[in-house]
Design an enzyme around this catalytic site. Structure first.
Site, PDB file in Angstrom:
ATOM      1  N   LYS A   1      22.800 -11.397 -41.999  1.00  0.00           N
ATOM      2  CA  LYS A   1      21.442 -10.980 -41.591  1.00  0.00           C
ATOM      3  C   LYS A   1      20.581 -10.651 -42.793  1.00  0.00           C
ATOM      4  O   LYS A   1      19.424 -11.015 -42.876  1.00  0.00           O
ATOM      5  CB  LYS A   1      21.507  -9.690 -40.755  1.00  0.00           C
ATOM      6  CG  LYS A   1      21.756  -9.854 -39.313  1.00  0.00           C
ATOM      7  CD  LYS A   1      21.389  -8.589 -38.530  1.00  0.00           C
ATOM      8  CE  LYS A   1      22.240  -7.384 -38.775  1.00  0.00           C
ATOM      9  NZ  LYS A   1      23.535  -7.353 -38.122  1.00  0.00           N
TER      10      LYS A   1
ATOM     11  N   ARG B   1      30.980  -8.431 -29.762  1.00  0.00           N
ATOM     12  CA  ARG B   1      31.806  -7.398 -30.410  1.00  0.00           C
ATOM     13  C   ARG B   1      31.544  -6.022 -29.804  1.00  0.00           C
ATOM     14  O   ARG B   1      32.447  -5.202 -29.677  1.00  0.00           O
ATOM     15  CB  ARG B   1      31.550  -7.394 -31.926  1.00  0.00           C
ATOM     16  CG  ARG B   1      32.132  -8.623 -32.631  1.00  0.00           C
ATOM     17  CD  ARG B   1      31.632  -8.739 -34.055  1.00  0.00           C
ATOM     18  NE  ARG B   1      32.009  -7.617 -34.872  1.00  0.00           N
ATOM     19  CZ  ARG B   1      31.216  -7.016 -35.758  1.00  0.00           C
ATOM     20  NH1 ARG B   1      29.975  -7.439 -35.952  1.00  0.00           N
ATOM     21  NH2 ARG B   1      31.645  -6.000 -36.456  1.00  0.00           N
TER      22      ARG B   1
ATOM     23  N   HIS C   1      20.536  -0.919 -44.903  1.00  0.00           N
ATOM     24  CA  HIS C   1      21.276  -1.161 -43.652  1.00  0.00           C
ATOM     25  C   HIS C   1      22.470  -0.227 -43.606  1.00  0.00           C
ATOM     26  O   HIS C   1      23.060   0.087 -44.631  1.00  0.00           O
ATOM     27  CB  HIS C   1      21.748  -2.621 -43.595  1.00  0.00           C
ATOM     28  CG  HIS C   1      22.102  -3.082 -42.209  1.00  0.00           C
ATOM     29  ND1 HIS C   1      21.182  -3.670 -41.355  1.00  0.00           N
ATOM     30  CD2 HIS C   1      23.267  -3.048 -41.528  1.00  0.00           C
ATOM     31  CE1 HIS C   1      21.776  -3.971 -40.220  1.00  0.00           C
ATOM     32  NE2 HIS C   1      23.048  -3.595 -40.287  1.00  0.00           N
TER      33      HIS C   1
ATOM     34  N   SER D   1      28.636  -9.870 -40.593  1.00  0.00           N
ATOM     35  CA  SER D   1      27.502  -9.560 -39.718  1.00  0.00           C
ATOM     36  C   SER D   1      26.324  -9.022 -40.539  1.00  0.00           C
ATOM     37  O   SER D   1      25.186  -9.512 -40.433  1.00  0.00           O
ATOM     38  CB  SER D   1      27.956  -8.523 -38.677  1.00  0.00           C
ATOM     39  OG  SER D   1      26.862  -7.915 -38.047  1.00  0.00           O
TER      40      SER D   1
ATOM     41  N   ASP E   1      24.783 -14.079 -35.616  1.00  0.00           N
ATOM     42  CA  ASP E   1      25.061 -12.643 -35.557  1.00  0.00           C
ATOM     43  C   ASP E   1      24.592 -12.064 -34.228  1.00  0.00           C
ATOM     44  O   ASP E   1      25.255 -11.201 -33.652  1.00  0.00           O
ATOM     45  CB  ASP E   1      24.413 -11.891 -36.728  1.00  0.00           C
ATOM     46  CG  ASP E   1      24.850 -10.427 -36.714  1.00  0.00           C
ATOM     47  OD1 ASP E   1      26.070 -10.179 -36.693  1.00  0.00           O
ATOM     48  OD2 ASP E   1      23.987  -9.537 -36.646  1.00  0.00           O
TER      49      ASP E   1
HETATM   50  N1  URA Z   1      25.839  -3.263 -38.563  1.00  0.00           N
HETATM   51  C1  URA Z   1      25.800  -4.608 -38.388  1.00  0.00           C
HETATM   52  O1  URA Z   1      24.739  -5.215 -38.522  1.00  0.00           O
HETATM   53  N2  URA Z   1      26.919  -5.233 -38.076  1.00  0.00           N
HETATM   54  C2  URA Z   1      28.107  -4.628 -37.929  1.00  0.00           C
HETATM   55  O2  URA Z   1      29.096  -5.279 -37.655  1.00  0.00           O
HETATM   56  C3  URA Z   1      28.156  -3.222 -38.112  1.00  0.00           C
HETATM   57  C4  URA Z   1      27.004  -2.560 -38.435  1.00  0.00           C
END
Ligand code: URA
Length: 446
Positions: A197, A178, A92, A193, A171
């Protein structure tokens, strides 16, 4: 003065906002109430947005960050993927411009024997999002039920979806807020966040690409290192072997920015072509996935495995398979012209001769968003066809009048502003920029 929120009562949203606004530390119970309230609709978007802004300005303590991450995870299901014998490993990114690596690393890792249950996000602020890119592929479904997600994983080893009402719903909701309320740039909110996930995926290991530079949310090396440490520490606390690579985001990754354009460039890499910086980063990230997943003895072997899987076409075949399983048109893999195309194009000419010494990378992302590639309000849809093709990157020589980049657009009214923004985002001087490495630092798993 901090307001007091008594234990036992359901706290009022306004008190939780005031407490954070005034620099107080919320208790775990208060954070849980906040996330629960946001999910049930009892706390309205405008109240949650105010709390998020207070959190950006005041910061969160380690205890608040842990409580927020846990509460966001608990808002939905946590997958149990023990039926898959292979290691479950994901990657990620903290958000960048032109970052399409997920589209490459997921199929390569799956072709190399890992299971990649990837839950991704949409565009966030000036940065692009994997889901918006995937949805540029005609028919591709990012909203799968959990049983279907498992079926796709079983059939091809990787699946890429978004947060849903079942998985990581908090999220999904906070991310969308956001995006449009300038409340992304907090290491604590980014950590909650991402890690909520990723923990929901039921993975064994995680490779994080923590971006640093003018196109990242963390502009300085120091801020990016703080975020990287926070993420690695949170991964360890949640039982996920997490390694972070701090990587350069002082210019867009690759040459294309915009959803269709980025799918096209990811396909080039899967075909063994494409820009060198993008290829290098995909190789590094996937190699770390193989290492953490125990597939290889060392990083050199892992990089070789990556090259073999690209060279043999196995990774491309995985991507084709995943597209078909998720309802998309797999023919785009060989015919990228099937992706949505913009009606018009315009060149951005260099005002002078010299060398590209800096790129204001956030402005490039914002220009793409203005063209329709991102959202101004949370209900907006994105235009997959628009974007930017960079002809010049850091260190390239340019003549006066030569094109710095091409803008692909559909809406005439937005092109002048985007063009001006792009022109100003390139600094042209007479000296070469300092040499830079793409991977700046590695923060190993604890
Ligand atoms: N990626 C995410 O999943 N969340 C964030 O806040 C920033 C990048």
């Amino acid at each position: 003065m901090n307001s007091q929120v008594s234990a036992g009562e359901s706290p009022r949203a306004v008190d939780l906002i005031r407490k954070k606004r005034d620099g107080g530390e919320l208790t775990r119970a208060e954070i849980e109430a906040l996330v629960r309230g946001a999910a049930s609709g009892e706390i309205h978007d405008y109240q949650m947005s105010a709390w998020l802004m207070a959190a950006v300005l005041r910061g969160l303590s380690r205890a608040e960050t842990a409580a927020l991450t846990d509460a966001m995870l608990a808002s939905g299901a946590k997958l149990d993927l023990r039926e898959f014998a292979a290691p479950k490993v994901d990657k990620h990114s903290t958000g960048g411009v032109g970052d399409k690596t997920s589209l490459v690393v997921a199929p390569v890792a799956a072709a190399g024997g890992l299971v990649v249950p990837m839950i991704s996000g949409r565009g966030l602020g000036h940065t692009g999002g994997t889901l918006d890119k995937l949805e540029a592929i005609p028919g591709f479904q990012t909203r799968l039920s959990l049983p279907r997600f498992r079926e796709v994983l079983a059939a091809c080893g990787c699946s890429m979806i978004g947060a849903t009402a079942e998985i990581a719903p908090a999220d999904k909701q906070l991310y969308a807020l956001r995006d449009v309320t300038a409340t992304v740039e907090s290491p604590f909110l980014i950590c909650a966040s991402i890690m909520s996930k990723k923990a929901a995926e039921g993975i064994d290991a995680l490779v994080l690409d923590v971006k640093a530079g003018s196109g990242a949310f963390m502009k300085t090396e120091e801020d990016a290192a703080f975020l990287a440490e926070l993420l690695v520490e949170t991964g360890a606390r949640m039982g996920i072997k997490t390694t972070a690579l701090m990587t350069d985001m002082d210019q867009p990754l690759g040459r294309r920015v915009g959803n269709s354009l980025e799918v096209e460039e990811a396909l080039e890499v899967l075909h063994g072509e494409g820009p060198e910086d993008l290829r290098e980063l995909c190789r590094e990230l996937t190699a770390w996935m193989f290492q953490l997943g125990g597939r290889t003895r060392d990083l050199e072997e892992a990089k070789q495995l990556y090259e073999d899987l690209i060279g043999s076409g196995a990774a491309l075949e995985k991507f084709r398979n995943m597209i078909a399983l998720q309802g998309g048109n797999p023919a785009v893999v060989d015919r990228p012209g099937l992706l949505p195309q913009a009606k018009s194009a315009a060149e951005v000419a260099s005002p002078q001769s010299g060398v590209v010494s800096a790129v204001h990378c956030e402005a490039v992302g914002t220009a793409c968003s203005l063209l329709g590639g991102g959202r101004q309000r949370k209900e907006d849809s994105v235009d997959p066809a628009v974007g930017i093709l960079l002809h010049k990157k850091l260190g390239d020589h340019v003549a006066a009048g030569e094109s710095l980049c091409t803008i692909f657009y559909n809406d005439e009214s937005r092109v002048t502003q985007a063009g001006e923004m792009l022109r100003q985002s390139f600094s042209i001087q007479n000296q070469d920029p300092a040499p830079r490495s793409l991977v700046r630092r590695v923060i190993p798993a604890r």
